[in-house]
Design a protein around this motif. Structure first.
Motif, PDB file in Angstrom:
ATOM      1  N   THR A 145       0.820  -1.214   0.000  1.00 26.88           N
ATOM      2  CA  THR A 145       0.000   0.000   0.000  1.00 26.88           C
ATOM      3  C   THR A 145       0.852   1.262   0.000  1.00 26.88           C
ATOM      4  OG1 THR A 145      -0.157  -0.116   2.421  1.00 26.88           O
ATOM      5  CG2 THR A 145      -1.951  -1.114   1.138  1.00 26.88           C
ATOM      6  N   GLU A 146       1.971   1.247   0.710  1.00 30.69           N
ATOM      7  CA  GLU A 146       2.896   2.374   0.759  1.00 30.69           C
ATOM      8  C   GLU A 146       4.283   1.863   0.391  1.00 30.69           C
ATOM      9  OE1 GLU A 146       2.094   5.608   1.445  1.00 30.69           O
ATOM     10  OE2 GLU A 146      -0.006   4.951   1.490  1.00 30.69           O
ATOM     11  N   VAL A 147       4.955   2.579  -0.520  1.00 30.90           N
ATOM     12  CA  VAL A 147       6.233   2.085  -1.027  1.00 30.90           C
ATOM     13  C   VAL A 147       7.319   3.150  -0.891  1.00 30.90           C
ATOM     14  CG1 VAL A 147       5.151   0.448  -2.610  1.00 30.90           C
ATOM     15  CG2 VAL A 147       5.678   2.764  -3.399  1.00 30.90           C
ATOM     16  N   SER A 148       8.548   2.715  -1.122  1.00 37.13           N
ATOM     17  CA  SER A 148       9.727   3.531  -0.852  1.00 37.13           C
ATOM     18  C   SER A 148      10.113   4.401  -2.036  1.00 37.13           C
ATOM     19  CB  SER A 148      10.895   2.621  -0.480  1.00 37.13           C
ATOM     20  OG  SER A 148      11.185   1.743  -1.570  1.00 37.13           O
ATOM     21  N   GLY A 195       9.807   1.533  -4.973  1.00 35.07           N
ATOM     22  CA  GLY A 195       8.713   0.566  -5.045  1.00 35.07           C
ATOM     23  C   GLY A 195       8.719  -0.548  -4.025  1.00 35.07           C
ATOM     24  N   SER A 196       9.699  -0.607  -3.141  1.00 29.56           N
ATOM     25  CA  SER A 196       9.703  -1.650  -2.102  1.00 29.56           C
ATOM     26  C   SER A 196       8.667  -1.310  -1.038  1.00 29.56           C
ATOM     27  CB  SER A 196      11.081  -1.746  -1.449  1.00 29.56           C
ATOM     28  OG  SER A 196      12.065  -2.057  -2.404  1.00 29.56           O
ATOM     29  N   PRO A 197       7.973  -2.296  -0.505  1.00 23.96           N
ATOM     30  CA  PRO A 197       6.995  -1.991   0.554  1.00 23.96           C
ATOM     31  C   PRO A 197       7.693  -1.421   1.782  1.00 23.96           C
ATOM     32  CG  PRO A 197       7.327  -4.363   0.346  1.00 23.96           C
ATOM     33  CD  PRO A 197       8.029  -3.735  -0.810  1.00 23.96           C
ATOM     34  N   ASP A 236       2.224   6.447  -2.040  1.00 27.63           N
ATOM     35  CA  ASP A 236       1.138   5.507  -2.288  1.00 27.63           C
ATOM     36  C   ASP A 236       1.542   4.558  -3.419  1.00 27.63           C
ATOM     37  OD1 ASP A 236      -1.483   4.745  -3.903  1.00 27.63           O
ATOM     38  OD2 ASP A 236      -2.084   5.167  -1.850  1.00 27.63           O
ATOM     39  N   ALA A 237       1.252   3.275  -3.229  1.00 28.59           N
ATOM     40  CA  ALA A 237       1.683   2.265  -4.198  1.00 28.59           C
ATOM     41  C   ALA A 237       1.075   2.486  -5.579  1.00 28.59           C
ATOM     42  CB  ALA A 237       1.331   0.876  -3.692  1.00 28.59           C
ATOM     43  N   GLU A 241       2.857   6.721  -9.939  1.00 28.90           N
ATOM     44  CA  GLU A 241       3.819   6.345 -10.973  1.00 28.90           C
ATOM     45  C   GLU A 241       5.166   7.033 -10.795  1.00 28.90           C
ATOM     46  OE1 GLU A 241       2.089   6.948 -14.785  1.00 28.90           O
ATOM     47  OE2 GLU A 241       0.543   5.403 -14.522  1.00 28.90           O
ATOM     48  N   THR A 242       5.226   8.066  -9.972  1.00 28.83           N
ATOM     49  CA  THR A 242       6.483   8.733  -9.628  1.00 28.83           C
ATOM     50  C   THR A 242       6.503   8.941  -8.116  1.00 28.83           C
ATOM     51  OG1 THR A 242       5.746  11.049  -9.697  1.00 28.83           O
ATOM     52  CG2 THR A 242       6.306  10.013 -11.808  1.00 28.83           C
ATOM     53  N   ALA A 243       7.634   9.461  -7.630  1.00 30.44           N
ATOM     54  CA  ALA A 243       7.763   9.727  -6.193  1.00 30.44           C
ATOM     55  C   ALA A 243       7.400  11.163  -5.842  1.00 30.44           C
ATOM     56  CB  ALA A 243       9.190   9.423  -5.744  1.00 30.44           C
ATOM     57  N   MET A 244       6.768  11.892  -6.762  1.00 38.30           N
ATOM     58  CA  MET A 244       6.467  13.304  -6.529  1.00 38.30           C
ATOM     59  C   MET A 244       5.477  13.495  -5.393  1.00 38.30           C
ATOM     60  SD  MET A 244       6.283  14.729 -10.462  1.00 38.30           S
ATOM     61  CE  MET A 244       6.029  16.423  -9.948  1.00 38.30           C
ATOM     62  N   ASN A 245       4.467  12.661  -5.353  1.00 32.61           N
ATOM     63  CA  ASN A 245       3.429  12.802  -4.339  1.00 32.61           C
ATOM     64  C   ASN A 245       3.688  11.815  -3.206  1.00 32.61           C
ATOM     65  OD1 ASN A 245       1.968  14.741  -5.900  1.00 32.61           O
ATOM     66  ND2 ASN A 245       1.171  13.050  -7.146  1.00 32.61           N
TER      67      ASN A 245
END
Length: 541
Positions: A277-280, A295-297, A341-342, A345-349
């Motif tokens: 649900t939440e990724v790195s 993308g790792s949990p 949030d998983a 598509e990017t780490a922006m949010n």
């Protein structure tokens, strides 16, 4: 792995000094004294079968290292790499070793393989072709494992394997997971898409699976035992020469792994579907407009705390059985980490969340005693991260390639270094020093470097080596590529580029003899700047 990034507005976490760490001046005993070493992953060693192995060339490298007066060998993670890009930082199991490192010649010597089994067609030098190596070695490792398991003459070795298996209970889940993911109906699915009894680890389903896959599980354990046995022989030899092995540990583990499957409650997964649900990742910064989505949990830290951080203690205990010390990649996440949030598509949010802080290390100290880690603290690092690193006495990192912008207060300049640190001309994630000077270094960088080092830049790799040796940092670690004065054709990894990394090799079996002059030059620098082993002399006498 990647240069860690952190927003300046990361929360102040109020790191306290716990009872195990009285003050930042308490340097742990395991990290006293000046020393120097080389960073070289075992896959980069010479070898006859297309990849560096834990055989004769590893021992020859250690001999060269000792002759050069070096006291450290730093490696990248030894875990099995992903089968797409073969990155050791995207391993498929946090505790297992990479079977591709197993020396085939050693297996032949022991009789587990026949001389006629030695594969042909693999390159004795040049970059690793991982797919070709895996295709050639996998059936041979299976054959050696089956011989170990079945033949009467290996009874004593089987007894050693049984002791290894009993001492490493994590291997049961690792072996079962590997067998399950290889089923034809499951091989293209993440474990959270497996049938519910397997996904949720129903006791009867697991028992049936262990019975059904008994042969595959035994073979998996045998291969891991062979890796472990060979690696320990190499490490024992290194230690006998006065060389400490510095390992590397990615802070996160992959979702498609036995580590997450067997410990669902410790990760941010959906309770019903088991999907992350939440990724790195890390947020946007000067280096990336969209950040880096790994993308790792993420860890469910309250669950770890409730168990006294037992999972982390077990993971580090395994690491310290393989290494004398270990670097932890993205150390800053223990203070504060970026949660995405998983579905993004990017780490922006994303958002900043508080890590476990000193409570984790207090628990590890209570369970393990000394915790000899090095903190990867590169990038924009906030005060809470520095406070945590200093509270536990862990050395950080300084990198000379990062020194030449920002003026004389740049923390990577030698006069700004601090004693409890590792100094690198560049790491495995950087360009080589020659490649950097010819490539990304701008005119201002080069001008300042020439002024600062009193150099014309004609031998920049050894200018950097000399500066690293001169640094007040207690440990100086140098890429072998810089010792060899190589350009970016020898680069190990380019962050943000998925394909084409990790493949560089040092050359053929004669490379250590050819590098004898460079070894003597390293020893001279180590002697000049107080980095030889205690009692050692320049002439080896």
């Amino acid at each position: 792995m990647r240069a860690a990034a952190a927003a300046p507005a990361a929360p102040a976490l109020g790191v306290r000094l716990g009872p195990a760490y009285d003050s930042a001046s308490n340097m742990p005993d395991w990290h006293k004294g000046r020393r120097a070493g080389i960073i070289l992953h075992p896959t980069s060693l010479p070898g006859p079968y297309g990849i560096g192995e834990l055989g004769a060339e590893a021992f020859a490298f250690l001999d060269w290292l000792a002759d050069a007066g070096m006291q450290c060998w730093q490696v990248l993670p030894l875990v099995p790499p992903d089968a797409q890009y073969y990155s050791p930082y995207s391993g498929t199991d946090a505790n297992c070793g990479n079977p591709l490192l197993i020396s085939l010649d050693a297996l032949i010597t022991e009789g587990l393989l026949a001389p006629s089994d030695a594969p042909s067609g693999l390159k004795a030098s040049g970059d690793v072709d991982f797919e070709a190596v895996a295709a050639a070695k996998a059936p041979l490792l299976s054959k050696a494992a089956r011989a170990l398991l079945a033949e009467p003459r290996f009874a004593a070795l089987r007894a050693s394997m049984a002791r290894f298996r009993a001492a490493n209970p994590w291997i049961e889940d690792s072996a079962l997971f590997d067998a399950l993911r290889r089923r034809p109906e499951l091989e293209d699915k993440e474990w959270w898409a497996w049938p519910e009894p397997l996904r949720l680890r129903d006791a009867r389903a697991l028992a049936d699976a262990r019975k059904r896959h008994d042969a595959e599980i035994a073979e998996f354990v045998a291969v891991q035992f062979l890796f472990d046995r060979q690696w320990r022989a190499v490490k024992t030899y290194a230690n006998s020469l006065g060389i400490k092995v510095v390992g590397d540990m990615p802070i996160y583990v992959g979702g498609q792994s036995a580590d997450v499957w067997a410990n669902r409650h410790l990760f941010e997964l959906d309770e019903a579907t088991c999907e992350p649900t939440e990724v790195s990742g890390v947020p946007p910064d000067a280096f990336s407009e969209t950040g880096q989505l790994w993308g790792s949990p993420l860890y469910r830290w309250p669950a770890h705390e409730a168990e006294g951080y037992a999972w982390w203690a077990a993971r580090l205990a395994r690491a310290f059985s393989l290494y004398d010390e270990t670097r932890i990649d993205h150390f800053r996440a223990f203070a504060g980490y970026w949660s995405v949030d998983a579905g993004e598509e990017t780490a922006m949010n994303g958002s900043w969340c508080q890590g476990p802080g000193l409570a984790l290390f207090d628990a590890l100290k209570a369970r393990l005693g000394e915790v000899p880690i090095m903190a990867e603290d590169l990038g924009v690092i906030t005060s809470d991260v520095v406070a945590l690193r200093e509270a536990i006495g862990a050395p950080g990192m300084v990198v000379l390639q990062f020194a030449w912008g920002g003026g004389p207060t740049n923390v990577h300049l030698p006069h700004m270094h601090y004693e409890n640190s590792f100094c690198y001309p560049g790491t495995h994630d950087n360009e080589t020093s020659v490649g950097w000077f010819k490539g990304s270094a701008n005119a201002q960088d080069k001008s300042y470097l020439r002024q600062y080092l009193g150099s014309d830049g004609s031998d920049v790799a050894w200018d950097f080596i000399r500066a690293a040796m001169m640094s007040v940092s207690r440990t100086s670690i140098i890429m072998l590529q810089d010792v060899m004065r190589l350009d970016n054709s020898a680069r190990m990894n380019t962050p943000g580029k998925a394909a084409g990394n990790w493949a560089w090799r040092a050359g053929d079996s004669g490379v250590w003899e050819r590098l004898a002059p460079e070894g003597r030059a390293l020893r001279e620098l180590a002697h000049a700047y107080g980095r030889l082993p205690r009692g050692a002399r320049l002439d080896h006498a």
